[in-house]
Write a protein that holds these residues in place. Structure first.
Motif, PDB file in Angstrom:
ATOM      1  N   MET A   1     134.020 -11.870  84.735  1.00  0.00           N
ATOM      2  CA  MET A   1     134.882 -12.536  83.786  1.00  0.00           C
ATOM      3  C   MET A   1     134.192 -12.745  82.451  1.00  0.00           C
ATOM      4  O   MET A   1     134.852 -12.955  81.457  1.00  0.00           O
ATOM      5  N   THR A   2     132.870 -12.639  82.439  1.00  0.00           N
ATOM      6  CA  THR A   2     132.127 -12.830  81.194  1.00  0.00           C
ATOM      7  C   THR A   2     132.491 -11.794  80.133  1.00  0.00           C
ATOM      8  O   THR A   2     132.653 -12.161  78.962  1.00  0.00           O
ATOM      9  N   PRO A   3     132.640 -10.509  80.477  1.00  0.00           N
ATOM     10  CA  PRO A   3     133.028  -9.551  79.445  1.00  0.00           C
ATOM     11  C   PRO A   3     134.390  -9.867  78.820  1.00  0.00           C
ATOM     12  O   PRO A   3     134.579  -9.689  77.612  1.00  0.00           O
ATOM     13  N   PHE A   4     135.315 -10.371  79.625  1.00  0.00           N
ATOM     14  CA  PHE A   4     136.624 -10.732  79.092  1.00  0.00           C
ATOM     15  C   PHE A   4     136.516 -11.938  78.163  1.00  0.00           C
ATOM     16  O   PHE A   4     137.181 -11.990  77.122  1.00  0.00           O
ATOM     17  N   ARG A   5     135.685 -12.900  78.544  1.00  0.00           N
ATOM     18  CA  ARG A   5     135.496 -14.086  77.707  1.00  0.00           C
ATOM     19  C   ARG A   5     134.878 -13.688  76.359  1.00  0.00           C
ATOM     20  O   ARG A   5     135.306 -14.161  75.304  1.00  0.00           O
ATOM     21  N   ARG A   6     133.861 -12.809  76.386  1.00  0.00           N
ATOM     22  CA  ARG A   6     133.246 -12.350  75.133  1.00  0.00           C
ATOM     23  C   ARG A   6     134.225 -11.549  74.285  1.00  0.00           C
ATOM     24  O   ARG A   6     134.237 -11.667  73.061  1.00  0.00           O
TER      25      ARG A   6
ATOM     26  N   ALA B   1     133.738  -0.918  78.585  1.00  0.00           N
ATOM     27  CA  ALA B   1     134.463  -1.320  77.378  1.00  0.00           C
ATOM     28  C   ALA B   1     135.935  -0.915  77.472  1.00  0.00           C
ATOM     29  O   ALA B   1     136.823  -1.673  77.080  1.00  0.00           O
ATOM     30  N   ARG B   2     136.205   0.265  78.015  1.00  0.00           N
ATOM     31  CA  ARG B   2     137.583   0.732  78.172  1.00  0.00           C
ATOM     32  C   ARG B   2     138.330  -0.151  79.164  1.00  0.00           C
ATOM     33  O   ARG B   2     139.502  -0.507  78.946  1.00  0.00           O
ATOM     34  N   ILE B   3     137.667  -0.536  80.262  1.00  0.00           N
ATOM     35  CA  ILE B   3     138.297  -1.399  81.264  1.00  0.00           C
ATOM     36  C   ILE B   3     138.608  -2.769  80.676  1.00  0.00           C
ATOM     37  O   ILE B   3     139.686  -3.329  80.903  1.00  0.00           O
ATOM     38  N   VAL B   4     137.681  -3.319  79.907  1.00  0.00           N
ATOM     39  CA  VAL B   4     137.895  -4.639  79.309  1.00  0.00           C
ATOM     40  C   VAL B   4     139.029  -4.591  78.297  1.00  0.00           C
ATOM     41  O   VAL B   4     139.877  -5.484  78.244  1.00  0.00           O
TER      42      VAL B   4
END
Length: 118
Positions: A1-6, A20-23
Motif C-alpha cells: 500500500m506504500t506505493p499507492f500512498r506515495r 509503476a504501471r501497476i500503481v
C-alpha cells in the motif's frame, strides 16, 4: 500500500516500470483523506487500509469476539471487510490466524482427521 500512498500524496512512482504501471493502473481504486489511505470496495463504498500490527489486532477482536465465537477464516475476512477494513493479504492472513488459534484447534471437530498422525 506504500506505493499507492506515495503516488497519491506526492505523485511519485517506482523506478521499476512494471510496478509503476501497476500503481498507475490501480491508483484510481484508492483515495487519500487526511493522510489516511482508503480503498473503494465493490459492495462497500470505502474501506480503511490497515497494515502491520493493526491487522493482527483487528483479526483478534473479530475472531474471538465479545462472546468468543471463534469464526472460521472465510467468515473472518468477510467480517473484516464488513467492518470497513482492507489489507492486500487479508484472506491468507485470516487463514493463518485461524489455523494457529489454540482454542480452535483444541475444540475442533476431528471426525475428518486421519486416524494416524501425518
Amino acid at each position: 500500500m506504500t506505493p499507492f500512498r506515495r503516488y497519491l500524496a506526492d505523485d511519485l512512482l517506482s523506478l521499476d516500470p512494471v510496478e509503476a504501471r501497476i500503481v498507475k493502473k490501480n491508483g484510481n481504486r484508492y483515495t487519500l483523506v487526511d493522510g489516511k489511505l482508503f480503498r473503494h470496495g465493490y459492495a462497500h463504498p470505502i474501506l480503511y487500509c490497515v497494515s502491520g500490527e493493526q491487522c493482527t489486532q483487528i483479526m483478534t477482536e473479530l475472531h474471538e469476539g465479545l462472546c468468543g465465537s471463534h469464526i472460521g477464516d472465510r467468515a473472518l475476512s468477510s467480517k473484516a471487510i464488513r467492518a470497513g477494513y482492507y489489507w492486500p493479504t487479508m484472506r491468507e492472513d485470516c487463514t493463518r490466524y485461524v489455523q494457529r488459534c489454540k482454542q480452535c484447534q483444541r475444540h475442533t471437530d476431528w471426525h475428518n482427521a486421519p486416524p494416524e498422525e501425518l
